[in-house]
Design a protein around this motif. Sequence first.
Motif, PDB file in Angstrom:
ATOM      1  N   PRO A 193      28.214   2.537  15.892  1.00  0.00           N
ATOM      2  CA  PRO A 193      27.371   2.801  17.180  1.00  0.00           C
ATOM      3  C   PRO A 193      26.543   4.190  17.075  1.00  0.00           C
ATOM      4  N   ILE A 194      27.084   4.950  16.151  1.00  0.00           N
ATOM      5  CA  ILE A 194      26.566   6.371  15.989  1.00  0.00           C
ATOM      6  C   ILE A 194      25.008   6.301  15.830  1.00  0.00           C
ATOM      7  N   HIS A 195      24.555   5.156  15.289  1.00  0.00           N
ATOM      8  CA  HIS A 195      23.432   5.193  14.723  1.00  0.00           C
ATOM      9  C   HIS A 195      22.550   4.416  15.901  1.00  0.00           C
ATOM     10  N   ALA A 196      22.742   4.142  16.929  1.00  0.00           N
ATOM     11  CA  ALA A 196      22.191   3.283  17.938  1.00  0.00           C
ATOM     12  C   ALA A 196      20.943   4.033  18.472  1.00  0.00           C
TER      13      ALA A 196
ATOM     14  N   TRP B 201      11.429   5.180  13.109  1.00  0.00           N
ATOM     15  CA  TRP B 201      11.007   4.980  11.671  1.00  0.00           C
ATOM     16  C   TRP B 201      12.219   5.081  11.058  1.00  0.00           C
ATOM     17  N   VAL B 202      12.939   4.363  10.021  1.00  0.00           N
ATOM     18  CA  VAL B 202      14.122   4.564   9.507  1.00  0.00           C
ATOM     19  C   VAL B 202      13.905   4.837   7.886  1.00  0.00           C
ATOM     20  N   CYS B 203      14.192   5.675   7.227  1.00  0.00           N
ATOM     21  CA  CYS B 203      14.636   5.561   5.825  1.00  0.00           C
ATOM     22  C   CYS B 203      16.242   5.462   5.590  1.00  0.00           C
ATOM     23  N   ALA B 204      16.491   4.071   5.168  1.00  0.00           N
ATOM     24  CA  ALA B 204      18.179   3.893   5.126  1.00  0.00           C
ATOM     25  C   ALA B 204      18.485   4.195   3.844  1.00  0.00           C
TER      26      ALA B 204
ATOM     27  N   ARG C 298      18.732  -4.605  12.955  1.00  0.00           N
ATOM     28  CA  ARG C 298      18.926  -3.548  13.691  1.00  0.00           C
ATOM     29  C   ARG C 298      18.149  -2.470  13.879  1.00  0.00           C
ATOM     30  N   PHE C 299      17.200  -2.215  13.017  1.00  0.00           N
ATOM     31  CA  PHE C 299      16.088  -1.297  12.857  1.00  0.00           C
ATOM     32  C   PHE C 299      14.999  -2.027  12.594  1.00  0.00           C
ATOM     33  N   PRO C 300      14.115  -2.467  13.689  1.00  0.00           N
ATOM     34  CA  PRO C 300      13.076  -3.288  13.302  1.00  0.00           C
ATOM     35  C   PRO C 300      11.773  -2.323  12.700  1.00  0.00           C
TER      36      PRO C 300
END
Length: 385
Positions: free
Chosen positions: A284-287, A293-296, A314-316
């Motif tokens: 949940p911390i990443h909600a 914009w996510v660099c995973a 989860r991260f469109p």
Amino acid sequence: MRILHTSDWHIGRSFHGHSTLAALRQVLDALTGQVREHDVDVVIVAGDVFDSSAPAAACYSVLSDALRSISDAGARVVVTSGNHDSAARLGFQSSLLRGGIHVVTDPLSIGTPITIADGDGPVHFYGIPFLEPALVRHLWTGVELRSQHQALAHAMSLVRADLADRPGERSVAISHCFAAGVEQTPGLERDIQQGGLDLVPLSEFEGPDYVALGHIHAQQKLSERVRYAGAPLHYSFGEADKKRGSWRVDLDAKGLAGVEWLDLPVPRRLVTLRASLDELLNDPIHAEHEQSWVCAQYTDATPQPDPMRRLLARFPHCATVMHLPQGVREPDGLTYAHRVRQARTDAELFDAFLAHVREGEGATPAESDLIREVIDDRSLVEASA
């Protein structure tokens, strides 16, 4: 006179394959709002208007719409070409624009200012288009132009020579280059001279009351009167913590009176998340980052199947995925051939291969059971054949 210093719009640049035109329109609309709110007289765009020397048609409409909106808001505009721009194409565009919008692309115009007056008299704007030494040295015979430093030094000598005939009058220089004292950060714009940085000493910019620089994508203050405004959008994850905005520059009757930073909105935040893939997908911390914009960067010991598809659920707006295992084992110095020679059974051959491609990590207990099952099944088939 009140001036808004911007640069590096890079119209047409993509972000990990995604168009940025809509986001840039949003930010340039906000910049037009700043022009109205702060009663700005002149807007400067210090190079790299486009991201490509051959922009798509949609890029031209973004530029034309932005410049017309700024003009409608009551400001004059001075634009110079950068290393990403085609000076010829950008110069042709200028002939189609209304009065009060000045586009400087001709090196031979250096030293001939665009003069705009206010209640305190004239202010001279000296646009310096990007100078590629190999392409402009033939324009000035008897002048050695082998580097950006030499090219900018000559350009500024032309500016100062003209200023000498205008004692006591105010002036602004506009250039696109690397200046000495730049803080080199991730996301720093590409070198403008192949093979390394070609820095221009700050002393070369002596003379004008203010020097508006472009080329660096982050806000930077090199001195009170020499600054970079940076790009209006984040164009890489390395820039994520850099402010986006413009410098509001005030000139009074004597010269530079003050400079203030004005923030621009960030249409979509950029964030780099580092954790195991399971944590990235479920913690949940990443909600709060689900619309960023996510660099995973997932830290599992071994590559995971189809990580991008799973993360996009989860991260469109997940733009990139990197496998950066945490606590990677120290290399044991064994080659793949050596591992194979040590294997005594088929199961050990599998284990040797996995250890070779997974940073020394062999089969897990579950994988070992599956390998033995496959080997046993094949042995039964061979025995019945």
